[in-house]
Design a protein around this motif. Structure first.
Motif, PDB file in Angstrom:
ATOM      1  N   THR A   1       0.850  -1.182   0.000  1.00  0.00           N
ATOM      2  CA  THR A   1       0.000   0.000   0.000  1.00  0.00           C
ATOM      3  C   THR A   1       0.889   1.237   0.000  1.00  0.00           C
ATOM      4  O   THR A   1       1.818   1.337   0.812  1.00  0.00           O
ATOM      5  CB  THR A   1      -0.917   0.021   1.226  1.00  0.00           C
ATOM      6  N   LEU A   2       0.607   2.181  -0.911  1.00  0.00           N
ATOM      7  CA  LEU A   2       1.348   3.430  -0.975  1.00  0.00           C
ATOM      8  C   LEU A   2       0.444   4.581  -0.557  1.00  0.00           C
ATOM      9  O   LEU A   2      -0.777   4.519  -0.695  1.00  0.00           O
ATOM     10  CB  LEU A   2       1.859   3.683  -2.397  1.00  0.00           C
ATOM     11  N   HIS A   3       1.057   5.634  -0.086  1.00  0.00           N
ATOM     12  CA  HIS A   3       0.301   6.829   0.281  1.00  0.00           C
ATOM     13  C   HIS A   3      -0.069   7.614  -0.975  1.00  0.00           C
ATOM     14  O   HIS A   3       0.614   7.535  -2.005  1.00  0.00           O
ATOM     15  CB  HIS A   3       1.126   7.716   1.214  1.00  0.00           C
ATOM     16  N   ALA A   4      -1.136   8.351  -0.916  1.00  0.00           N
ATOM     17  CA  ALA A   4      -1.566   9.181  -2.041  1.00  0.00           C
ATOM     18  C   ALA A   4      -0.437  10.124  -2.453  1.00  0.00           C
ATOM     19  O   ALA A   4       0.209  10.748  -1.601  1.00  0.00           O
ATOM     20  CB  ALA A   4      -2.818   9.977  -1.653  1.00  0.00           C
ATOM     21  N   GLY A   5      -0.202  10.210  -3.751  1.00  0.00           N
ATOM     22  CA  GLY A   5       0.830  11.105  -4.261  1.00  0.00           C
ATOM     23  C   GLY A   5       2.203  10.484  -4.395  1.00  0.00           C
ATOM     24  O   GLY A   5       3.105  11.101  -4.956  1.00  0.00           O
ATOM     25  N   GLU A   6       2.412   9.267  -3.885  1.00  0.00           N
ATOM     26  CA  GLU A   6       3.698   8.604  -4.041  1.00  0.00           C
ATOM     27  C   GLU A   6       3.834   8.063  -5.468  1.00  0.00           C
ATOM     28  O   GLU A   6       2.886   7.478  -6.003  1.00  0.00           O
ATOM     29  CB  GLU A   6       3.838   7.462  -3.033  1.00  0.00           C
ATOM     30  N   PRO A   7       4.993   8.256  -6.095  1.00  0.00           N
ATOM     31  CA  PRO A   7       5.152   7.833  -7.495  1.00  0.00           C
ATOM     32  C   PRO A   7       5.409   6.340  -7.630  1.00  0.00           C
ATOM     33  O   PRO A   7       5.890   5.685  -6.714  1.00  0.00           O
ATOM     34  CB  PRO A   7       6.369   8.637  -7.952  1.00  0.00           C
ATOM     35  N   VAL A   8       5.093   5.813  -8.810  1.00  0.00           N
ATOM     36  CA  VAL A   8       5.326   4.408  -9.149  1.00  0.00           C
ATOM     37  C   VAL A   8       5.911   4.345 -10.552  1.00  0.00           C
ATOM     38  O   VAL A   8       5.405   4.985 -11.472  1.00  0.00           O
ATOM     39  CB  VAL A   8       4.015   3.586  -9.113  1.00  0.00           C
TER      40      VAL A   8
ATOM     41  N   THR B   1       6.318   8.878 -13.275  1.00  0.00           N
ATOM     42  CA  THR B   1       5.236   9.481 -14.064  1.00  0.00           C
ATOM     43  C   THR B   1       3.848   9.056 -13.612  1.00  0.00           C
ATOM     44  O   THR B   1       2.867   9.692 -13.973  1.00  0.00           O
ATOM     45  CB  THR B   1       5.403   9.130 -15.542  1.00  0.00           C
ATOM     46  N   TYR B   2       3.746   7.951 -12.863  1.00  0.00           N
ATOM     47  CA  TYR B   2       2.423   7.487 -12.417  1.00  0.00           C
ATOM     48  C   TYR B   2       2.246   7.859 -10.962  1.00  0.00           C
ATOM     49  O   TYR B   2       3.025   7.472 -10.089  1.00  0.00           O
ATOM     50  CB  TYR B   2       2.297   5.977 -12.590  1.00  0.00           C
TER      51      TYR B   2
END
Length: 216
Positions: A202-209, A214-215
């Motif tokens: 699970t990633l926090h909102a706004g963390e890039p992938v 770019t995502y």
């Protein structure tokens, strides 16, 4: 037939596997590597006047075949229109061992069916080929522009070769999907990719992938 690869190491792997036919490396040659291209009969991309000079120096020792890479709007490597003004003189000064085998470019957004930019790139590519024909004094050369999506989208993009990569395992993702060329649904896949999930997180909102962050 012509194999197109991204890197010299891939071309050497094909030679080691017994491939004796033509191989083109789409990426620019590393400094000092052109002797290996010539010795292994591997065709090199030339995206700039500097690379052309290096290819000429290598071809003075061992014959070398090259393809001129044109930047028709992708914005990555390649000769721009203003760079081609002195191309005729540069090719005229090149040794006899240097043979321009082809001229090529690459689409920027041919998958977006509501974009007309690929048509603009086609016009630019045509001008570049005309420049090449003049610079080569009428000597024949090959032309290639289409990637997988370009091959399926429009016969005007076909020319002598199409560099099919993604379409070997899946249809290109045209947008909007409901207007995708019928040929995209008729492909026979050449391979299957299987994998296993190694981690779920699970990633926090706004963390890039992913590449380039770019995502989000």
């Amino acid at each position: 037939s012509l194999f197109a690869v991204a890197l010299l190491d891939e071309a050497l792997a094909l030679r080691a596997a017994g491939i004796t036919g033509r191989i083109l490396v789409l990426g620019p040659a590393e400094p000092g590597s052109l002797g290996l291209y010539a010795a292994q009969r591997i065709e090199s991309s030339v995206p700039s006047r500097e690379h052309l000079a290096q290819a000429g120096a290598a071809a003075a020792r061992t014959p070398l075949e090259v393809h001129l890479k044109i930047d028709s709007g992708m914005g990555r490597i390649g000769l721009r229109e203003e760079d081609r003004a002195g191309l005729r003189a540069a090719l005229g000064a090149a040794p006899a061992g240097l043979r321009v085998r082809g001229v090529f470019s690459h689409f920027a957004d041919v998958e977006r069916l509501d974009s007309a930019f690929c048509g603009e790139q086609l016009v630019r590519f045509g001008r570049a080929c005309a420049d090449g024909a003049e610079a080569l004094g009428g000597r024949p050369f090959e032309r290639h522009l289409a990637n997988s999506a370009g091959l399926l989208r429009d016969r005007r993009f076909h020319f002598d070769y199409a560099r099919v990569g993604f379409a070997l395992w899946a249809p290109p993702a045209f947008e909007p999907a409901e207007r995708a060329p019928a040929a995209a649904a008729e492909q026979e896949r050449a391979l299957t990719v299987r994998t296993r999930v190694s981690q779920v997180k699970t990633l926090h909102a706004g963390e890039p992938v992913g590449y380039g962050r770019t995502y989000l």
